[in-house]
Design an enzyme around this catalytic site. Structure first.
Site, short mmCIF file in Angstrom:
data_model
loop_
_atom_site.label_atom_id
_atom_site.label_comp_id
_atom_site.label_asym_id
_atom_site.label_seq_id
_atom_site.Cartn_x
_atom_site.Cartn_y
_atom_site.Cartn_z
N CYS A 242 -32.07 12.10 46.54
CA CYS A 242 -31.82 12.25 45.11
C CYS A 242 -31.56 13.72 44.85
O CYS A 242 -32.32 14.57 45.30
CB CYS A 242 -33.02 11.76 44.31
N ASN A 251 -32.48 6.90 52.31
CA ASN A 251 -33.25 5.65 52.44
C ASN A 251 -33.28 5.25 53.90
O ASN A 251 -32.42 5.63 54.67
CB ASN A 251 -32.56 4.53 51.66
P1 HMG Z 1 -28.81 14.79 28.87
O1 HMG Z 1 -28.14 16.10 29.19
O2 HMG Z 1 -30.16 14.85 28.26
O3 HMG Z 1 -27.93 13.85 27.94
O4 HMG Z 1 -28.82 13.92 30.17
P2 HMG Z 1 -26.90 14.09 26.81
O5 HMG Z 1 -26.89 12.83 26.01
O6 HMG Z 1 -27.19 15.39 26.11
O7 HMG Z 1 -25.51 14.22 27.59
C1 HMG Z 1 -25.16 15.31 28.42
C2 HMG Z 1 -23.68 15.17 28.79
O8 HMG Z 1 -23.49 14.01 29.60
C3 HMG Z 1 -22.78 14.97 27.60
O9 HMG Z 1 -21.51 15.46 27.98
C4 HMG Z 1 -22.71 13.47 27.46
O10 HMG Z 1 -21.56 13.04 26.80
C5 HMG Z 1 -22.68 13.04 28.90
P3 HMG Z 1 -20.96 16.86 27.42
O11 HMG Z 1 -20.81 16.62 25.94
O12 HMG Z 1 -22.01 17.87 27.71
O13 HMG Z 1 -19.68 17.02 28.16
N1 HMG Z 1 -23.28 11.73 29.17
C6 HMG Z 1 -22.70 10.79 29.92
N2 HMG Z 1 -21.52 10.75 30.55
C7 HMG Z 1 -21.22 9.62 31.25
N3 HMG Z 1 -22.06 8.59 31.34
C8 HMG Z 1 -23.25 8.58 30.74
C9 HMG Z 1 -23.61 9.72 29.99
N4 HMG Z 1 -24.70 10.06 29.28
C10 HMG Z 1 -24.48 11.29 28.78
N5 HMG Z 1 -24.08 7.55 30.86
C11 HMG Z 1 -28.84 11.79 31.30
C12 HMG Z 1 -29.46 12.66 30.21
C13 HMG Z 1 -29.74 10.62 31.50
C14 HMG Z 1 -27.46 11.35 30.82
C15 HMG Z 1 -28.70 12.67 32.57
O14 HMG Z 1 -29.93 13.28 32.84
C16 HMG Z 1 -28.29 11.87 33.78
O15 HMG Z 1 -27.18 11.34 33.82
N6 HMG Z 1 -29.17 11.78 34.76
C17 HMG Z 1 -28.90 10.97 35.97
C18 HMG Z 1 -29.61 11.57 37.15
C19 HMG Z 1 -29.35 10.71 38.35
O16 HMG Z 1 -28.39 9.95 38.40
N7 HMG Z 1 -30.20 10.86 39.37
C20 HMG Z 1 -30.07 10.12 40.60
C21 HMG Z 1 -30.33 8.67 40.43
S1 HMG Z 1 -32.08 8.30 40.34
C22 HMG Z 1 -32.55 8.19 42.00
O17 HMG Z 1 -31.80 8.54 42.88
C23 HMG Z 1 -33.90 7.59 42.33
C24 HMG Z 1 -33.76 6.16 42.85
O18 HMG Z 1 -32.96 6.09 44.01
C25 HMG Z 1 -35.16 5.61 43.19
C26 HMG Z 1 -35.98 6.55 44.06
O19 HMG Z 1 -35.50 6.95 45.13
O20 HMG Z 1 -37.07 6.87 43.61
C27 HMG Z 1 -33.14 5.23 41.79
MG MG Z 2 -33.59 6.59 46.01
#
Ligand code: HMG
Ligand code: MG
Length: 292
Positions: A242, A251
């Site tokens: 991540c 994984n």
């Molecule tokens: P934020 O900055 O608080 O949100 O992020 P925001 O609403 O202020 O948006 C920021 C920018 O992103 C804006 O764009 C939005 O329009 C855009 P700007 O105006 O600055 O150009 N935006 C989006 N664009 C496309 N699709 C969307 C979206 N939402 C906002 N859905 C947010 C909050 C949740 C969006 C951000 O933190 C985020 O995307 N995080 C994802 C992190 C991630 O993907 N991490 C890896 C996956 S989790 C993982 O790997 C763990 C897992 O495998 C299990 C494990 O291993 O434990 C699942």
């Molecule tokens: Mg994971």
């Protein structure tokens, strides 16, 4: 582990998402599509194909819509995607996704770093996503990250993972995947965690998602199998991590896991030769990419 010949275990492939989200460079859309199409021919029933997250946060997943549009859906295979908020959910629905995953954390610091909000705020944010999934007839899966260890807080209490799992089930998740995000858990940690979780939760609705940083993922799978879990996430070629869990490796490898399970008498339904081909393909592509 007790061997129970003839018993089915489902392997949930997360490589195209968990694996490729963590690559240092952007993996071309065509490569992602080709990998998913190869994985579709291996007997897998679930492939996590993309993430509809902010491209500012995870640029590697910026082409989620194009990936979903480009794959050749195979009968009987479900292609899932991560949806962190309503915007991601709407994009996933527009792309025709039939299973989505919401992802929360058992640790406050990881929640802040990964999705920029507290655990409580994340659950509130997931409520409309879950409602839309239900309305659209889309399956909803949940993740709990940092089930035992957090990159920023250290040890995590089992009770924290329990309360987040319960909240995800209340939102309508059909299954909750327990994430050892850092890959630091050892079998005793998983045993201790499951002893608490299974007082309240059905093991048939839990999955293990073990990153393999410490080389304990297979041993952790064995502990979880003995406790009654029958679904495990894995990543082709062991890719992944991540971006917000520094130092975490991928994984557990899909081929390694499938071989381990089959040799212990479990039935995965996977074609190991076809899996090896997909593994070789993505290894080669990533090597070529790294060299260019
Ligand atoms: P934020 O900055 O608080 O949100 O992020 P925001 O609403 O202020 O948006 C920021 C920018 O992103 C804006 O764009 C939005 O329009 C855009 P700007 O105006 O600055 O150009 N935006 C989006 N664009 C496309 N699709 C969307 C979206 N939402 C906002 N859905 C947010 C909050 C949740 C969006 C951000 O933190 C985020 O995307 N995080 C994802 C992190 C991630 O993907 N991490 C890896 C996956 S989790 C993982 O790997 C763990 C897992 O495998 C299990 C494990 O291993 O434990 C699942
Ligand atoms: Mg994971």
């Amino acid at each position: 582990m007790t061997q129970k010949s003839g018993k089915a275990v489902r392997i949930y492939e997360v490589g195209p998402r968990d694996g490729l989200q963590n690559e240092p460079g952007f993996v071309p859309t065509a490569t992602k599509i080709a990998l998913i199409d190869m994985l579709s021919q291996t007997g897998l029933t679930h492939i996590e194909a993309a993430s509809f997250v902010s491209p500012r946060w995870v640029p590697q997943m910026a082409d989620a819509g194009a990936v979903m549009a480009g794959i050749a859906p195979a009968p009987g295979v479900i292609y899932a995607a991560l949806t962190p908020n309503l915007r991601g959910m709407e994009a996933a629905l527009a792309a025709g996704v039939r299973e989505v995953a919401i992802f929360a954390s058992a640790s406050e610091s990881f929640s802040q770093r990964n999705i920029n909000c507290s655990i409580a705020e994340s659950l509130a944010r997931f409520a409309p996503v879950a409602a839309l999934a239900q309305e659209a007839g889309v399956a909803l899966r949940g993740y709990v990250s940092c089930i035992t260890h957090c990159p920023y807080e250290g040890d995590v209490r089992p009770g924290a993972a329990l309360s987040v799992s319960e909240a995800l089930f209340s939102l309508g998740c059909y299954e909750v995947s327990l994430g050892d995000t850092l890959g630091r858990a050892v079998p005793q940690d998983i045993d201790r965690l499951l002893a608490v979780l299974l007082l309240r939760l059905d093991p048939a609705r839990l999955a293990g998602h073990f990153h393999d940083t410490g080389g304990q993922a297979i041993a952790n799978v064995d502990v979880a199998l003995a406790a009654g879990l029958r679904v495990f996430d894995s990543s082709i070629a062991g890719l992944g991590g991540c971006p917000y869990a520094p130092g975490a490796k991928g994984n557990v490898s899909t081929t390694l896991l499938a071989r381990h399970l089959e040799s212990a008498g479990w039935v995965t339904g996977l074609d190991l030769t076809a899996l090896a081909r997909a593994e070789e393909y993505i290894r080669l592509k990533l090597k070529e990419g790294a060299g260019s």
